[in-house]
Design a protein around this motif. Structure first.
Motif, PDB file in Angstrom:
ATOM      1  N   ILE A  10      -1.480   3.993 -10.238  1.00 54.56           N
ATOM      2  CA  ILE A  10      -2.012   3.194 -11.181  1.00 54.56           C
ATOM      3  C   ILE A  10      -3.433   3.113 -11.232  1.00 54.56           C
ATOM      4  N   CYS A  11      -4.131   3.040  -9.993  1.00 54.69           N
ATOM      5  CA  CYS A  11      -5.461   3.159  -9.762  1.00 54.69           C
ATOM      6  C   CYS A  11      -6.026   3.867  -8.712  1.00 54.69           C
ATOM      7  N   PRO A  12      -6.142   5.230  -9.589  1.00 49.95           N
ATOM      8  CA  PRO A  12      -6.304   6.552  -8.174  1.00 49.95           C
ATOM      9  C   PRO A  12      -7.823   6.263  -7.610  1.00 49.95           C
ATOM     10  N   ALA A  13      -8.717   5.399  -7.989  1.00 49.15           N
ATOM     11  CA  ALA A  13     -10.013   5.088  -7.531  1.00 49.15           C
ATOM     12  C   ALA A  13      -9.821   4.366  -6.153  1.00 49.15           C
ATOM     13  N   LEU A  14      -8.776   4.068  -6.014  1.00 52.00           N
ATOM     14  CA  LEU A  14      -8.361   3.279  -4.604  1.00 52.00           C
ATOM     15  C   LEU A  14      -8.616   4.133  -3.272  1.00 52.00           C
ATOM     16  N   LEU A  15      -8.396   5.427  -3.780  1.00 55.97           N
ATOM     17  CA  LEU A  15      -8.672   6.559  -2.693  1.00 55.97           C
ATOM     18  C   LEU A  15      -8.367   6.043  -1.335  1.00 55.97           C
ATOM     19  N   PRO A  16      -7.094   6.163  -0.880  1.00 56.06           N
ATOM     20  CA  PRO A  16      -6.856   5.667   0.652  1.00 56.06           C
ATOM     21  C   PRO A  16      -7.416   6.707   1.484  1.00 56.06           C
ATOM     22  N   PRO A  17      -7.928   6.353   2.628  1.00 60.11           N
ATOM     23  CA  PRO A  17      -8.453   7.249   3.735  1.00 60.11           C
ATOM     24  C   PRO A  17      -7.570   7.975   4.462  1.00 60.11           C
ATOM     25  N   ILE A  18      -6.111   7.680   4.022  1.00 54.57           N
ATOM     26  CA  ILE A  18      -4.884   8.363   4.745  1.00 54.57           C
ATOM     27  C   ILE A  18      -4.050   8.862   3.769  1.00 54.57           C
ATOM     28  N   PRO A  19      -3.298   9.954   3.913  1.00 51.85           N
ATOM     29  CA  PRO A  19      -2.559  10.454   2.872  1.00 51.85           C
ATOM     30  C   PRO A  19      -1.289   9.358   2.356  1.00 51.85           C
ATOM     31  N   VAL A  20      -1.125   9.275   1.214  1.00 47.47           N
ATOM     32  CA  VAL A  20      -0.155   8.421   0.765  1.00 47.47           C
ATOM     33  C   VAL A  20       1.167   8.816   0.916  1.00 47.47           C
ATOM     34  N   PRO A  21       2.161   8.039   1.634  1.00 48.49           N
ATOM     35  CA  PRO A  21       3.518   8.670   2.035  1.00 48.49           C
ATOM     36  C   PRO A  21       4.186   9.025   0.964  1.00 48.49           C
ATOM     37  N   GLY A  22       5.220  10.199   1.217  1.00 47.34           N
ATOM     38  CA  GLY A  22       5.862  10.683   0.125  1.00 47.34           C
ATOM     39  C   GLY A  22       7.073  10.021  -0.183  1.00 47.34           C
ATOM     40  N   HIS A  23       6.908   8.475  -0.433  1.00 45.01           N
ATOM     41  CA  HIS A  23       8.233   7.837  -0.725  1.00 45.01           C
ATOM     42  C   HIS A  23       7.381   6.641  -1.457  1.00 45.01           C
ATOM     43  N   SER A  24       8.438   5.830  -2.270  1.00 45.89           N
ATOM     44  CA  SER A  24       8.053   4.891  -3.085  1.00 45.89           C
ATOM     45  C   SER A  24       7.271   3.572  -2.485  1.00 45.89           C
ATOM     46  N   SER A  25       6.920   2.821  -3.156  1.00 47.15           N
ATOM     47  CA  SER A  25       5.998   1.658  -2.517  1.00 47.15           C
ATOM     48  C   SER A  25       6.913   0.464  -2.097  1.00 47.15           C
ATOM     49  N   TRP A  26       7.588  -0.125  -2.834  1.00 41.63           N
ATOM     50  CA  TRP A  26       8.365  -1.344  -2.425  1.00 41.63           C
ATOM     51  C   TRP A  26       9.662  -1.300  -1.839  1.00 41.63           C
ATOM     52  N   PRO A  27      10.148  -1.905  -0.702  1.00 40.89           N
ATOM     53  CA  PRO A  27       8.941  -2.651   0.025  1.00 40.89           C
ATOM     54  C   PRO A  27       8.274  -1.857   1.109  1.00 40.89           C
ATOM     55  N   SER A  28       7.277  -2.421   1.827  1.00 45.46           N
ATOM     56  CA  SER A  28       6.788  -1.770   2.792  1.00 45.46           C
ATOM     57  C   SER A  28       7.291  -1.416   4.161  1.00 45.46           C
ATOM     58  N   GLY A  29       7.289  -0.351   4.478  1.00 47.34           N
ATOM     59  CA  GLY A  29       8.132  -0.067   5.418  1.00 47.34           C
ATOM     60  C   GLY A  29       7.459  -0.300   6.799  1.00 47.34           C
ATOM     61  N   HIS A  30       6.245  -0.349   6.892  1.00 48.64           N
ATOM     62  CA  HIS A  30       5.357  -0.898   7.921  1.00 48.64           C
ATOM     63  C   HIS A  30       5.457  -2.380   8.051  1.00 48.64           C
ATOM     64  N   SER A  31       5.704  -3.107   6.786  1.00 52.76           N
ATOM     65  CA  SER A  31       5.808  -4.665   6.983  1.00 52.76           C
ATOM     66  C   SER A  31       7.364  -4.974   7.397  1.00 52.76           C
ATOM     67  N   THR A  32       8.270  -4.280   7.010  1.00 53.86           N
ATOM     68  CA  THR A  32       9.615  -4.200   7.413  1.00 53.86           C
ATOM     69  C   THR A  32       9.883  -3.944   8.918  1.00 53.86           C
ATOM     70  N   GLN A  33       9.408  -3.131   9.472  1.00 54.31           N
ATOM     71  CA  GLN A  33       9.493  -2.561  10.765  1.00 54.31           C
ATOM     72  C   GLN A  33       8.728  -3.702  11.485  1.00 54.31           C
ATOM     73  N   ALA A  34       7.293  -3.867  11.350  1.00 54.80           N
ATOM     74  CA  ALA A  34       6.752  -4.808  12.167  1.00 54.80           C
ATOM     75  C   ALA A  34       7.350  -6.284  12.305  1.00 54.80           C
ATOM     76  N   HIS A  35       7.761  -6.653  11.117  1.00 52.01           N
ATOM     77  CA  HIS A  35       8.199  -8.240  11.195  1.00 52.01           C
ATOM     78  C   HIS A  35       9.758  -8.034  11.958  1.00 52.01           C
ATOM     79  N   LEU A  36      10.536  -7.078  11.667  1.00 51.86           N
ATOM     80  CA  LEU A  36      11.963  -6.784  12.395  1.00 51.86           C
ATOM     81  C   LEU A  36      11.799  -6.722  13.791  1.00 51.86           C
ATOM     82  N   MET A  37      10.507  -6.068  14.266  1.00 61.88           N
ATOM     83  CA  MET A  37      10.188  -6.068  15.668  1.00 61.88           C
ATOM     84  C   MET A  37       9.807  -7.307  16.157  1.00 61.88           C
ATOM     85  N   LYS A  38       8.998  -7.887  15.303  1.00 65.64           N
ATOM     86  CA  LYS A  38       8.711  -9.753  15.836  1.00 65.64           C
ATOM     87  C   LYS A  38       9.931 -10.342  16.000  1.00 65.64           C
TER      88      LYS A  38
END
Length: 300
Positions: free
Chosen positions: A190-218
């Motif tokens: 939607i906003c290409p100018a965000l230009l992430p400093p790392i490659p965008v993962p090859g799967h869709s956005s919602w929900p965040s895998g990092h958030s799910t994993q980190a909170h389940l580990m907690k």
């Protein structure tokens, strides 16, 4: 090496998933491996035993009856737990599909992408430079962040390490299921100018895998501490505060990088709570219960 088959997940990493093959061996978080030199002209297996009458390769132990649970590396043991979950908790998809809180988070995102992206634009401007080190480090794995906060190593707490791997794998698996179900666009679509400093993962956005994993580990660590009879409640509260902030930070860094909406992080946190309370319930997945019990013994 067999452990390297975990690298097959590296195309578009979801948190820890792609690297678990490399972290399964105790003590290898720093990337240190073992190299065993061998003489070209006389391999070890052909050396003579101390009696000088037989080669080592001719000596045999009594065959063990099985490989043994203790021999399973944490990352591969986690797959066994996931298999048991899929068999014993067949309703897990209905549980996550029908959760009203998840539905509300997703619907609010779809109704107003722009306000979420406004947040990411400000984060890229105001927070990205300071967060860059963590963004880069946590893209590949964040097991090491948990180990650092817990002040442990896989060698000192192997059962706890096993539980962390279980949580990471199951969190990734369930998050990817929802990603496939809803297929929501990444912020950069939607906003290409965000230009992430790392490659965008090859799967869709919602929900965040990092958030799910980190909170389940907690959540799983808090289950371990609750099962540790000798741990004072005050100490459990300290761990809860530290690990909650860590999980939130891991999720937020993905937003600062421009990879995820705030709603992705919120959805992942809610999904982790749902997995912990409604899927990995006591008695539903015995291998998980056993792993938590064993880990609790390391914190006595």
């Amino acid at each position: 090496m067999t452990g390297n088959t975990g690298n097959t997940g590296n195309t578009g990493n979801t948190g820890n998933t792609g690297n678990t093959g490399n972290t399964g061996n105790t003590g290898s978080i720093g990337g240190v491996g073992w190299f065993i030199p061998d003489r070209v002209d006389l391999p070890f297996v052909t050396r003579l035993a101390p009696d000088g009458l037989s080669e080592l390769g001719s000596l045999r132990r009594t065959p063990p009856g099985h490989f043994g649970d203790r021999q399973w590396s944490a990352n591969w043991y986690a797959w066994r737990v996931l298999h048991q979950m899929l068999i014993n908790v067949p309703h897990w998809t209905a549980t996550v599909d029908g959760d009203q809180e998840l539905i509300d988070i997703r619907n609010a995102l779809v109704a107003d992408y722009n306000s979420q992206i406004d947040n990411l634009v400000l984060a890229a401007r105001d927070e990205r430079p300071d967060a860059m080190g963590l963004i880069l480090a946590q893209d590949g794995e964040f097991f090491s962040d948990f180990l650092a906060v817990l002040t442990i190593r896989p060698a000192t707490h192997p059962q706890t390490w096993r539980v962390l791997n279980i949580a990471s794998l199951i969190g990734s698996f369930v998050a990817l299921y929802l990603k496939g179900e809803w297929d929501l666009p990444r912020p950069t679509q939607i906003c290409p100018a965000l230009l992430p400093p790392i490659p965008v993962p090859g799967h869709s956005s919602w929900p965040s895998g990092h958030s799910t994993q980190a909170h389940l580990m907690k959540n799983c660590m808090l289950r371990i501490f609750a099962a540790t009879a000798s741990m004072p409640v005050a100490d459990q509260n300290v761990w809860s505060a530290d690990l909650t902030v860590l999980a939130d930070e891991i999720a937020r860094n993905r937003e600062i990088a421009g990879l995820h909406y705030p709603a992705d992080s919120a959805g992942g946190a809610r999904l982790a709570d749902l997995i912990n309370s409604a899927i990995l319930t006591q008695g539903a997945v015995s291998m998980f219960d056993d792993a938590v019990t064993a880990a609790a013994g390391e914190w006595q």
